[in-house]
Design a protein around this motif. Structure first.
Motif, mmCIF file in Angstrom:
data_model
loop_
_atom_site.group_PDB
_atom_site.id
_atom_site.type_symbol
_atom_site.label_atom_id
_atom_site.label_comp_id
_atom_site.label_asym_id
_atom_site.label_seq_id
_atom_site.Cartn_x
_atom_site.Cartn_y
_atom_site.Cartn_z
ATOM 1 N N SER A 102 1.073 -0.807 -0.303
ATOM 2 C CA SER A 102 -0.045 -0.271 0.038
ATOM 3 C C SER A 102 0.962 1.418 -0.037
ATOM 4 C CB SER A 102 -1.039 0.034 1.283
ATOM 5 O OG SER A 102 -1.657 0.927 1.355
ATOM 6 N N GLY A 103 0.300 2.414 -0.628
ATOM 7 C CA GLY A 103 1.290 3.389 -0.975
ATOM 8 C C GLY A 103 2.337 3.096 -2.216
ATOM 9 N N GLY A 104 2.278 2.190 -2.345
ATOM 10 C CA GLY A 104 3.584 1.689 -3.887
ATOM 11 C C GLY A 104 3.263 2.319 -5.159
ATOM 12 N N PHE A 105 4.332 2.577 -5.503
ATOM 13 C CA PHE A 105 4.030 3.684 -7.493
ATOM 14 C C PHE A 105 4.192 1.805 -8.232
ATOM 15 C CE2 PHE A 105 5.120 5.920 -10.741
ATOM 16 C CZ PHE A 105 4.120 6.019 -11.256
ATOM 17 N N TYR A 106 3.304 1.956 -8.914
ATOM 18 C CA TYR A 106 3.804 0.326 -9.741
ATOM 19 C C TYR A 106 3.064 1.045 -11.403
ATOM 20 C CZ TYR A 106 3.586 -1.930 -5.490
ATOM 21 O OH TYR A 106 3.845 -2.080 -4.396
ATOM 22 N N ARG A 107 3.311 0.124 -12.474
ATOM 23 C CA ARG A 107 3.360 0.118 -13.992
ATOM 24 C C ARG A 107 3.061 -1.763 -14.023
ATOM 25 N NH1 ARG A 107 6.964 2.915 -17.664
ATOM 26 N NH2 ARG A 107 6.306 1.796 -20.111
ATOM 27 N N ILE A 108 2.069 -1.621 -15.299
ATOM 28 C CA ILE A 108 1.864 -2.891 -15.522
ATOM 29 C C ILE A 108 1.632 -2.814 -17.079
ATOM 30 C CG2 ILE A 108 -0.433 -3.148 -14.793
ATOM 31 C CD1 ILE A 108 0.013 -5.885 -14.191
ATOM 32 N N ASP A 109 1.894 -3.836 -17.735
ATOM 33 C CA ASP A 109 1.471 -3.153 -19.351
ATOM 34 C C ASP A 109 0.808 -5.343 -19.313
ATOM 35 O OD1 ASP A 109 3.274 -2.012 -20.036
ATOM 36 O OD2 ASP A 109 5.267 -3.275 -20.486
ATOM 37 N N ILE A 110 -0.186 -4.544 -20.026
ATOM 38 C CA ILE A 110 -2.159 -5.485 -20.526
ATOM 39 C C ILE A 110 -1.643 -6.092 -22.041
ATOM 40 C CG2 ILE A 110 -3.652 -6.316 -20.473
ATOM 41 C CD1 ILE A 110 -4.099 -4.320 -18.655
ATOM 42 N N ASN A 111 -0.799 -6.462 -22.770
ATOM 43 C CA ASN A 111 -0.350 -7.187 -24.030
ATOM 44 C C ASN A 111 -2.723 -8.028 -24.457
ATOM 45 O OD1 ASN A 111 1.856 -6.097 -23.847
ATOM 46 N ND2 ASN A 111 2.643 -7.994 -23.004
#
Length: 188
Positions: A102-111
């Motif tokens: 909680s509080g973390g900054f994330y990035r995810i790709d959806i292919n």
């Protein structure tokens, strides 16, 4: 009458920090000269030595407490890239569960491979995170809320978000019931 009292209390509450700040005595010129003698003690406690120069100038910095830099929490250095999700006919969406803080900054790709028109839905997940942006074909979208993403053709969508509410959430293909047709996110 109630509105008048509310406005009066708000204005007093906003003026109180300013009044407290005005009552503080200004630093004396001798204190600046004395800062040179206390600078070695400040360097011993400091990890990176930035506060010694700041103390001489009369500014206060948070130091290591909030070391996010100029861009704050959303700086690239603070972002963690997650394993991508895959939307393809007959293939699993995710290889494993995701464990987020909680509080973390994330990035995810959806292919999506375009083999079938597929969507990824998860209103509970999207309400538990703050979405910074969704990037599709170099077009940045900054939404107020999302419920699902649907891919008609092959392509990639990149979502950057901050995990907020702890819990277990899923993103799944609507109408599917298999465990491989969903991605599970555990926010701690």
């Amino acid at each position: 009458m109630t509105r008048l009292l509310t406005i009066l209390l708000l204005s007093l509450g906003l003026a109180a920090p300013v009044a407290a700040q005005e009552q503080k005595p200004a630093p004396k010129p001798e204190a600046a000269a004395g800062a040179e003698t206390t600078a070695p003690a400040a360097e011993e406690d400091d990890d990176d030595g930035d506060e010694a120069g700041a103390a001489e100038e009369g500014t206060h910095e948070a130091g290591a407490k909030f070391d996010y830099g100029f861009s704050g929490m959303l700086a690239r250095d603070n972002r963690m890239q997650l394993a991508p999700l895959t939307l393809a006919s007959g293939k699993p969406v995710a290889s494993a569960e995701y464990k987020l803080k909680s509080g973390g900054f994330y990035r995810i790709d959806i292919n999506a491979d375009g083999s079938q028109e597929l969507a990824l839905s998860g209103g509970d997940f999207f309400r538990a995170v703050w979405i910074n942006e969704i990037v599709i074909n170099d077009i940045e979208i900054r939404p107020m809320g999302v419920h699902s993403l649907e891919f008609d053709d092959a392509g990639t969508a990149t979502i950057s978000f901050v995990a907020i509410v702890p819990g277990r959430y899923t993103l799944s293909i609507p109408g599917s019931h298999g465990e491989t047709q969903q991605a599970v996110f555990n926010i701690q």
